[in-house]
Design an enzyme around this catalytic site. Structure first.
Site, PDB file in Angstrom:
ATOM      1  N   LYS A 100       5.651  -4.354  -2.274  1.00 61.37           N
ATOM      2  CA  LYS A 100       5.073  -3.948  -0.868  1.00 61.37           C
ATOM      3  C   LYS A 100       3.513  -3.449  -1.265  1.00 61.37           C
ATOM      4  CE  LYS A 100       6.739  -2.145   2.816  1.00 61.37           C
ATOM      5  NZ  LYS A 100       7.395  -1.026   3.305  1.00 61.37           N
ATOM      6  N   ILE A 101       2.630  -4.289  -0.661  1.00 55.42           N
ATOM      7  CA  ILE A 101       1.234  -3.799  -0.858  1.00 55.42           C
ATOM      8  C   ILE A 101       0.535  -3.756   0.245  1.00 55.42           C
ATOM      9  CG2 ILE A 101      -0.793  -4.457  -2.200  1.00 55.42           C
ATOM     10  CD1 ILE A 101       0.921  -6.090  -4.121  1.00 55.42           C
TER      11      ILE A 101
END
Ligand code: E4P
Length: 225
Positions: A87-88
């Protein structure tokens, strides 16, 4: 359509998996903080083992620069497997990292999406999921449904999925699906509460009483065999 659980609470995940069609779990540092001072890898490893290989796990990076994000992604994939979604958050550094990591075969969930532009760029950079922050958008007068609807055009082309996130109630969750979200990530408490209805339990009770009146108190369908 997919339902993911937006929690790091092992007991809640176990319970929700028993009752609901769960296809994955999303976490972020704020969600994990709610579980207290538990070592990160212990907790995330336990969640990974609990949900098994058939459900997706989404783990957020912490660094704010692309190099740091890429290094963290490498460690996450090394410890939890390449099938883990990294998750960025989508800012300039995040986009640089998404582009690089996606080209190396990492699975990416682009997160902290408040605008169509963030979503479009993340999808083009190779993200698999676009986590759209529904409630936070509503809090700032951004029309989350509009953003989801508009993102559908680009996700249809790029193959990314819109993952509605940041929910406070089931209306927001259902609106996301109406607007075209492919998936939603929800704290199971929200579903549990919304499913409780005196109308439904009253109906179930009436059906049972009518059965008992004909076939005997506490009997079930199996007693007719
Ligand atoms: C999930 O991917 C998001 O990080 C999460 O839904 C954010 O939720 P919040 O707005 O309740 O912090």
């Amino acid at each position: 359509m997919e339902l993911l659980l937006d929690t790091g609470n092992v007991a809640k995940i176990r319970n929700a998996m028993e009752y609901y069609p769960v296809s994955g779990v999303t976490t972020n540092p704020t969600i994990l903080r709610k579980e207290g001072d538990v070592p990160f890898w212990d907790l995330i490893g336990e969640i990974k083992e609990l949900i098994g290989p058939q459900r997706s796990l989404h783990v957020q990076t912490i660094s704010s620069d692309a190099d740091g994000i890429i290094r963290e992604a490498g460690i996450i994939a090394e410890r939890l497997g390449m099938d883990t979604y990294i998750k960025i958050p989508v800012d300039r550094e995040g986009l640089k990292a998404i582009k690089e990591l996606a080209s190396e075969g990492f699975r990416i969930t682009a997160t902290a999406i408040y605008t169509e532009l963030q979503g479009v760029l993340a999808a083009m950079a190779g993200a698999s999921y676009l986590a759209v922050y529904y409630n936070r958008m509503e809090n700032t007068s951004i029309d989350a449904d509009d953003v989801i609807k508009n993102l559908r055009t680009c996700t249809n082309e790029c193959g990314a999925k819109i993952l509605g996130a940041s929910y406070r109630n089931v209306s927001q969750v259902l609106s996301s699906f109406h607007s075209g979200a492919h998936a939603v990530t929800v704290n199971p408490d929200i579903i549990d509460k919304a499913l409780y209805s005196p109308l439904v339990s009253g109906a179930v009770e009436n059906f049972r009483d009518d059965w008992y009146s004909v076939h005997g108190e506490d009997s079930s369908l199996l007693d007719t065999l």
